[in-house]
Write a protein that holds these residues in place. Structure first.
Motif, PDB file in Angstrom:
ATOM      1  N   VAL A 313      25.795  42.329 -61.375  1.00  0.00           N
ATOM      2  CA  VAL A 313      26.371  42.665 -60.077  1.00  0.00           C
ATOM      3  C   VAL A 313      25.926  41.724 -58.966  1.00  0.00           C
ATOM      4  O   VAL A 313      26.213  41.971 -57.797  1.00  0.00           O
ATOM      5  N   HIS A 316      28.101  41.057 -55.912  1.00  0.00           N
ATOM      6  CA  HIS A 316      28.806  42.289 -55.575  1.00  0.00           C
ATOM      7  C   HIS A 316      27.866  43.149 -54.730  1.00  0.00           C
ATOM      8  O   HIS A 316      27.745  42.973 -53.540  1.00  0.00           O
ATOM      9  N   ARG A 317      27.153  44.047 -55.388  1.00  0.00           N
ATOM     10  CA  ARG A 317      26.311  45.000 -54.667  1.00  0.00           C
ATOM     11  C   ARG A 317      24.990  44.414 -54.197  1.00  0.00           C
ATOM     12  O   ARG A 317      24.315  44.988 -53.364  1.00  0.00           O
ATOM     13  N   HIS A 463      27.679  34.384 -58.587  1.00  0.00           N
ATOM     14  CA  HIS A 463      28.113  35.687 -59.077  1.00  0.00           C
ATOM     15  C   HIS A 463      27.684  35.946 -60.511  1.00  0.00           C
ATOM     16  O   HIS A 463      27.283  35.026 -61.241  1.00  0.00           O
ATOM     17  N   ASN A 466      32.685  39.900 -63.486  1.00  0.00           N
ATOM     18  CA  ASN A 466      33.883  40.238 -62.694  1.00  0.00           C
ATOM     19  C   ASN A 466      33.957  39.404 -61.424  1.00  0.00           C
ATOM     20  O   ASN A 466      33.927  39.910 -60.312  1.00  0.00           O
ATOM     21  N   GLY A 469      36.647  39.989 -58.747  1.00  0.00           N
ATOM     22  CA  GLY A 469      36.435  41.136 -57.883  1.00  0.00           C
ATOM     23  C   GLY A 469      35.562  40.833 -56.686  1.00  0.00           C
ATOM     24  O   GLY A 469      35.439  41.660 -55.784  1.00  0.00           O
ATOM     25  N   ALA A 470      34.936  39.636 -56.652  1.00  0.00           N
ATOM     26  CA  ALA A 470      33.993  39.337 -55.573  1.00  0.00           C
ATOM     27  C   ALA A 470      34.173  37.963 -54.951  1.00  0.00           C
ATOM     28  O   ALA A 470      33.788  37.763 -53.806  1.00  0.00           O
TER      29      ALA A 470
END
Length: 504
Positions: A313, A316-317, A463, A466, A469-470
Motif C-alpha cells: 500500500v 496509497h494509504r 508505489h 495496484n 489506483g494511485a
C-alpha cells in the motif's frame, strides 16, 4: 452515507429481467439479461451505467449442470466514440469483489465504454463462495503462533466445513477456476455481440486475462495488466523471495533519502534482526481495530505478512511518508508494523483467517475465500520452495502458514499442467507495476512480459500494488497508449523525472 457491503447487497437485490440476448449456439445456455443496477453499484458510479446478468453453465461440458449468474456493469462516458471498442475489466484481484467506484472513472479517462464482469463466485455474482466458517476462527488463529497445531487444525476444519456446506448446497467448487472464468468472458463477448475489445486486469485477475490471451482468436485488441500474476509463478512458494525483493527496494529508497538514511542506516538488517527475535520469542500485542481490540501474537510469519501488506500500500494509504514511515515502523520496535497495519486498514486483520499478507485484499465482506481455495487447489503451481527446507529465512517463516495443507480439505482435481505454462502472445500489452510490490515485483513483470512479443513495462518508483489506483502518471500513460497500442507508450512530463521506469 454508509454503503452496503457486497453481502448485504446480495441479500436485498431484486432481479428483474429487462431483455435477453442469446449467446452463440455452439455454447448453449449462455444468455445475457439486463437488470436494474444494484444499489451497491449506483451508490459508487456517477456516470451513465447499465447492468445485466450473464447466465452460464456452472460446469461446462456437463449437460445437467445448473446455471449461475455473473453481474455485468457497463459504464458509458459522455462523448464516448460511437462504435469504439469497449474495455473489459475482469475484476480486481481474484476472489475479491469488483471495485465498481474505483474502476468506473476509466471510462471517462479513455473515452470508451467500460464493461466490468464479476468473476464467478465473487462480488454480486450468484452464487457467491463465501466461507464464514473461516472468518469465525480468525481471532483464535491470530492469537496463536502461526505454527500452532491446534489453531492450524481449527482453521483447516473451517476450510473443510465451508467445502462441505457449499457442496451440499449443490455448488461444484471445481468449476470456479481460471479456465472457466476466461470462458465466461468469451461468452459475454458473444452474448453482447462484440467483435473485439480491450481487456484490463488487476493483480491476480491477470491470470484470467492471460488465459484469454492464450486462447484468443483475434477478438482482443489490447491488454492492460496492473501488477499481474503470471500462471508460471506460484505466489505462495515465491512469497519469501518476492518479499525480500520488495524489502531490498525499500532499503535502497531509504538510502537514497538523506533524511531516512540518517535515521535508519540499516533497514534491511533490521528486518532480519526483528525476524530472528520474534521467531525465537513471539511478541503478544493488543491492536485497536476500531470497534474492538484484537489480540495478535507477532511471530516471524505474521511479521513478514504485515510487512508485505504495508509494502503493497505504499503510495496509497502510507502517503506522503510511505518509505520513511514504514522504515520507522520496522526499526523502532517489532510491534510497529502490526500497529501501523491496524491503524491504516483494520479490515485486513479482522478478515478471514490466513488471508492478510497472503492476498492483497482481505476484507471479510469483499473476499470470497471459497473461490480463493478453488483457485489455489486447481490452478496454482506447487513448489518445493514452499517447504522450510529451502533455507531462505523468509520462506521458512512464511511456510509456517497452512496453505500447503488447504487442498487436503478442499478436494478437487488440479488443472491440466498446460494451464500453468507461460503465455506467449503478440497481442499488444501494457504491463504496469510498482517498485515496492511484494505480490508482483518488477523483476517478475519483466520476465513474464518478455514472452509477450508486443509488450511494454512501466513501473512506478513510488508505489506498491495496484498502481493504476494511485498513480496519476501511470493512468496518463495508459490513457494515451490504448489510443494506439501497437506503439511503445509515450513518456509524458510526469515520467521524465525518474518517477517511472520503462522497459520492453
Amino acid at each position: 452515507m454508509i454503503q452496503p457491503t457486497v453481502r448485504g447487497a446480495l441479500a436485498v437485490l431484486l432481479v428483474t429481467a429487462a431483455c435477453t440476448t442469446e449467446g452463440d449456439p455452439s455454447r448453449p445456455g449462455a444468455t445475457y439479461a439486463e437488470v436494474p443496477c444494484p444499489g451497491m453499484v449506483t451508490a459508487q458510479i456517477l456516470l451513465e451505467t447499465s447492468c445485466g446478468y450473464l447466465t452460464v453453465p456452472e460446469t461446462r461440458g456437463d449437460a445437467e449442470s445448473r446455471m449461475i449468474r455473473l453481474l455485468v456493469t457497463r459504464v458509458t462516458p459522455p462523448g464516448a466514440r460511437v462504435g469504439g471498442e469497449p474495455m473489459l475489466v475482469v475484476g480486481t484481484d481474484l476472489a475479491a469483489a469488483t471495485g465498481y467506484g474505483g474502476v468506473a472513472p476509466m471510462a471517462e479517462r479513455i473515452g470508451r465504454e467500460v464493461i466490468m464482469l464479476d468473476a464467478r463466485g465473487t462480488g454480486l455474482s450468484q452464487p457467491r463462495l463465501d466461507c464464514p466458517e473461516v472468518d469465525e476462527v480468525a481471532d483464535v488463529v491470530l492469537a496463536a503462533p502461526s505454527s500452532d497445531d491446534r489453531a492450524r487444525e481449527l482453521f483447516l476444519e473451517a476450510v473443510g466445513g465451508c467445502h462441505r456446506r457449499l457442496a451440499e448446497g449443490g455448488v461444484d467448487v471445481s468449476a470456479y477456476n481460471v479456465e472457466a472464468m476466461a470462458a465466461d468472458a468469451d461468452d459475454l463477448r458473444r452474448a453482447l455481440g462484440i467483435e473485439a475489445w480491450g481487456v484490463t486486469a488487476l493483480g491476480t485477475t491477470s491470470r484470467i486475462a492471460l488465459e484469454m490471451m492464450r486462447r484468443d482468436r483475434g477478438h482482443i485488441s489490447e491488454v492492460v495488466l496492473d501488477a499481474p500474476e503470471f500462471p508460471q509463478n506460484d505466489p505462495v512458494a515465491e512469497a519469501g523471495r518476492w518479499t525480500e525483493a520488495a524489502i531490498d527496494e525499500l532499503a535502497a529508497a531509504c538510502a537514497a533519502d538523506r533524511r531516512c538514511d540518517a535515521r535508519f542506516p540499516t533497514p534491511r538488517s533490521r528486518v532480519r534482526d526483528v525476524l530472528d527475535q520474534v521467531q525465537a520469542g513471539p511478541v503478544p500485542a493488543t491492536v485497536d481495530v476500531g470497534t474492538e481490540e484484537l489480540e495478535v501474537l507477532l511471530d516471524g510469519s505474521r511479521y513478514l505478512l504485515a510487512l508485505r501488506h504495508l509494502l503493497s500500500v505504499i503510495g496509497h494509504r502510507l502517503s506522503p511518508d510511505g518509505v520513511v514511515g514504514l522504515v520507522a515502523a520496522i526499526s523502532e520496535g517489532p510491534v510497529g508494523p502490526v500497529e501501523l497495519l491496524a491503524s491504516l486498514e483494520p479490515n485486513a486483520l479482522t478478515g478471514p483467517a490466513h488471508c492478510f499478507g497472503y492476498l492483497p485484499r482481505c476484507d471479510a465482506a469483499e473476499v470470497s475465500m471459497g473461490v480463493h481455495y478453488s483457485l489455489v487447489c486447481h490452478d496454482a503451481l506447487r513448489s518445493p520452495e514452499l517447504q522450510p527446507a529451502s533455507g531462505h529465512p523468509y520462506a521458512v517463516a512464511l511456510a509456517e502458514g497452512p496453505h500447503d495443507e488447504v487442498c487436503g480439505r478442499w478436494p478437487m482435481e488440479a488443472a491440466d499442467p498446460s494451464m500453468a505454462s507461460a503465455v506467449r502472445s503478440d497481442i499488444p500489452t501494457l504491463v504496469l507495476g510498482g517498485r515496492f510490490d511484494p505480490f508482483a515485483p518488477p523483476e517478475i513483470l519483466r520476465e513474464g512480459a518478455a514472452l509477450l512479443s508486443r509488450s511494454w513495462v512501466a513501473t512506478s518508483s513510488d508505489h506498491g500494488h495496484n498502481v493504476l489506483g494511485a498513480s496519476e502518471c501511470l493512468r496518463e500513460i495508459r490513457n494515451a497508449w490504448v489510443e494506439n497500442p501497437t506503439r511503445a507508450p509515450s513518456q509524458p512530463a510526469c515520467a521524465t523525472d525518474g518517477g517511472v521506469d520503462f522497459s520492453g
